[in-house]
Design a protein around this motif. Sequence first.
Motif, PDB file in Angstrom:
ATOM      1  N   GLY A  37       0.874  -1.167   0.000  1.00  0.00           N
ATOM      2  CA  GLY A  37       0.000   0.000   0.000  1.00  0.00           C
ATOM      3  C   GLY A  37       0.912   1.218   0.000  1.00  0.00           C
ATOM      4  O   GLY A  37       2.140   1.084  -0.036  1.00  0.00           O
ATOM      5  N   PHE A  38       0.343   2.385   0.071  1.00  0.00           N
ATOM      6  CA  PHE A  38       1.141   3.603  -0.003  1.00  0.00           C
ATOM      7  C   PHE A  38       0.696   4.579   1.079  1.00  0.00           C
ATOM      8  O   PHE A  38      -0.487   4.915   1.175  1.00  0.00           O
ATOM      9  N   MET A  39       1.646   5.001   1.910  1.00  0.00           N
ATOM     10  CA  MET A  39       1.371   5.923   2.991  1.00  0.00           C
ATOM     11  C   MET A  39       0.742   7.196   2.437  1.00  0.00           C
ATOM     12  O   MET A  39       1.327   7.851   1.565  1.00  0.00           O
ATOM     13  N   ASN A  40      -0.464   7.478   2.858  1.00  0.00           N
ATOM     14  CA  ASN A  40      -1.215   8.654   2.405  1.00  0.00           C
ATOM     15  C   ASN A  40      -1.351   8.705   0.881  1.00  0.00           C
ATOM     16  O   ASN A  40      -1.465   9.780   0.306  1.00  0.00           O
ATOM     17  N   GLY A  41      -1.297   7.549   0.235  1.00  0.00           N
ATOM     18  CA  GLY A  41      -1.444   7.482  -1.219  1.00  0.00           C
ATOM     19  C   GLY A  41      -0.213   7.913  -1.986  1.00  0.00           C
ATOM     20  O   GLY A  41      -0.229   7.971  -3.213  1.00  0.00           O
ATOM     21  N   ASP A  42       0.909   8.183  -1.300  1.00  0.00           N
ATOM     22  CA  ASP A  42       2.134   8.674  -1.940  1.00  0.00           C
ATOM     23  C   ASP A  42       2.910   7.504  -2.546  1.00  0.00           C
ATOM     24  O   ASP A  42       3.381   6.612  -1.830  1.00  0.00           O
ATOM     25  N   ALA A  43       3.086   7.511  -3.854  1.00  0.00           N
ATOM     26  CA  ALA A  43       3.774   6.436  -4.569  1.00  0.00           C
ATOM     27  C   ALA A  43       5.230   6.281  -4.148  1.00  0.00           C
ATOM     28  O   ALA A  43       5.840   5.249  -4.396  1.00  0.00           O
ATOM     29  N   HIS A  44       5.794   7.280  -3.495  1.00  0.00           N
ATOM     30  CA  HIS A  44       7.183   7.222  -3.049  1.00  0.00           C
ATOM     31  C   HIS A  44       7.312   6.698  -1.619  1.00  0.00           C
ATOM     32  O   HIS A  44       8.406   6.672  -1.072  1.00  0.00           O
ATOM     33  N   LYS A  45       6.166   6.295  -1.016  1.00  0.00           N
ATOM     34  CA  LYS A  45       6.179   5.794   0.361  1.00  0.00           C
ATOM     35  C   LYS A  45       5.437   4.458   0.454  1.00  0.00           C
ATOM     36  O   LYS A  45       4.394   4.351   1.092  1.00  0.00           O
ATOM     37  N   PRO A  46       5.990   3.403  -0.169  1.00  0.00           N
ATOM     38  CA  PRO A  46       5.319   2.097  -0.114  1.00  0.00           C
ATOM     39  C   PRO A  46       5.416   1.472   1.277  1.00  0.00           C
ATOM     40  O   PRO A  46       6.385   1.691   2.004  1.00  0.00           O
ATOM     41  N   VAL A  47       4.398   0.691   1.602  1.00  0.00           N
ATOM     42  CA  VAL A  47       4.341  -0.048   2.859  1.00  0.00           C
ATOM     43  C   VAL A  47       4.011  -1.502   2.519  1.00  0.00           C
ATOM     44  O   VAL A  47       3.004  -1.763   1.859  1.00  0.00           O
ATOM     45  N   VAL A  48       4.859  -2.435   2.931  1.00  0.00           N
ATOM     46  CA  VAL A  48       4.579  -3.855   2.698  1.00  0.00           C
ATOM     47  C   VAL A  48       3.513  -4.279   3.701  1.00  0.00           C
ATOM     48  O   VAL A  48       3.708  -4.185   4.905  1.00  0.00           O
ATOM     49  N   VAL A  49       2.370  -4.731   3.184  1.00  0.00           N
ATOM     50  CA  VAL A  49       1.268  -5.149   4.055  1.00  0.00           C
ATOM     51  C   VAL A  49       1.131  -6.662   4.131  1.00  0.00           C
ATOM     52  O   VAL A  49       0.382  -7.168   4.961  1.00  0.00           O
ATOM     53  N   GLY A  50       1.864  -7.372   3.288  1.00  0.00           N
ATOM     54  CA  GLY A  50       1.818  -8.827   3.362  1.00  0.00           C
ATOM     55  C   GLY A  50       2.616  -9.484   2.260  1.00  0.00           C
ATOM     56  O   GLY A  50       2.926  -8.872   1.247  1.00  0.00           O
ATOM     57  N   LEU A  51       2.946 -10.748   2.495  1.00  0.00           N
ATOM     58  CA  LEU A  51       3.621 -11.561   1.498  1.00  0.00           C
ATOM     59  C   LEU A  51       2.577 -12.380   0.758  1.00  0.00           C
ATOM     60  O   LEU A  51       1.653 -12.899   1.374  1.00  0.00           O
ATOM     61  N   LEU A  52       2.717 -12.481  -0.555  1.00  0.00           N
ATOM     62  CA  LEU A  52       1.780 -13.246  -1.369  1.00  0.00           C
ATOM     63  C   LEU A  52       2.248 -14.679  -1.585  1.00  0.00           C
ATOM     64  O   LEU A  52       1.510 -15.495  -2.121  1.00  0.00           O
ATOM     65  N   GLU A  53       3.478 -14.959  -1.194  1.00  0.00           N
ATOM     66  CA  GLU A  53       4.018 -16.312  -1.317  1.00  0.00           C
ATOM     67  C   GLU A  53       5.125 -16.476  -0.286  1.00  0.00           C
ATOM     68  O   GLU A  53       5.598 -15.500   0.281  1.00  0.00           O
ATOM     69  N   ARG A  54       5.486 -17.711  -0.063  1.00  0.00           N
ATOM     70  CA  ARG A  54       6.566 -17.981   0.879  1.00  0.00           C
ATOM     71  C   ARG A  54       7.898 -17.591   0.277  1.00  0.00           C
ATOM     72  O   ARG A  54       8.056 -17.569  -0.936  1.00  0.00           O
ATOM     73  N   ARG A  55       8.831 -17.324   1.166  1.00  0.00           N
ATOM     74  CA  ARG A  55      10.169 -16.977   0.675  1.00  0.00           C
ATOM     75  C   ARG A  55      10.765 -18.178  -0.031  1.00  0.00           C
ATOM     76  O   ARG A  55      10.349 -19.296   0.179  1.00  0.00           O
ATOM     77  N   ARG A  56      11.733 -17.903  -0.872  1.00  0.00           N
ATOM     78  CA  ARG A  56      12.372 -18.979  -1.627  1.00  0.00           C
ATOM     79  C   ARG A  56      13.563 -19.512  -0.859  1.00  0.00           C
ATOM     80  O   ARG A  56      14.107 -18.836  -0.012  1.00  0.00           O
ATOM     81  N   GLY A  57      13.954 -20.713  -1.157  1.00  0.00           N
ATOM     82  CA  GLY A  57      15.129 -21.281  -0.496  1.00  0.00           C
ATOM     83  C   GLY A  57      14.809 -22.626   0.116  1.00  0.00           C
ATOM     84  O   GLY A  57      13.683 -23.101   0.071  1.00  0.00           O
ATOM     85  N   PRO A  58      15.803 -23.250   0.731  1.00  0.00           N
ATOM     86  CA  PRO A  58      15.653 -24.611   1.233  1.00  0.00           C
ATOM     87  C   PRO A  58      14.595 -24.760   2.319  1.00  0.00           C
ATOM     88  O   PRO A  58      14.009 -25.809   2.470  1.00  0.00           O
ATOM     89  N   ARG A  59      14.297 -23.704   3.103  1.00  0.00           N
ATOM     90  CA  ARG A  59      13.318 -23.838   4.170  1.00  0.00           C
ATOM     91  C   ARG A  59      11.969 -23.230   3.798  1.00  0.00           C
ATOM     92  O   ARG A  59      11.133 -23.026   4.648  1.00  0.00           O
TER      93      ARG A  59
END
Length: 90
Positions: free
Chosen positions: A62-84
């Motif tokens: 999402g974007f803080m106050n709608g500002d495209a230069h201030k992204p906020v990660v609100v969730g992961l859509l998939e698990r991280r990659r790697g052996p675990r």
Amino acid sequence: MAHARKTTTIPGVVEAIVEGVAPDGRPLVNSGEEEPPIPATPLWLPTPIDWAACRGVRVLIGFMNGDAHKPVVVGLLERRRGPRSRRSWH
């Protein structure tokens, strides 16, 4: 007089890719709108995510106050990659 930065307003949330980690530890994300990737503020979690292990992972931002230069990660859509990746979200 300071120059005002042009602000692009983005409503809602968009999909992005984690492309790396900023020096301050925040994930670098690219939603296809920004070039190069920009640091995003993650939501607070009791166990911090290892963003370096999340390179290439799709996230929802999402974007803080709608500002495209201030992204906020609100969730992961998939698990991280790697052996675990089958057992861990970070």
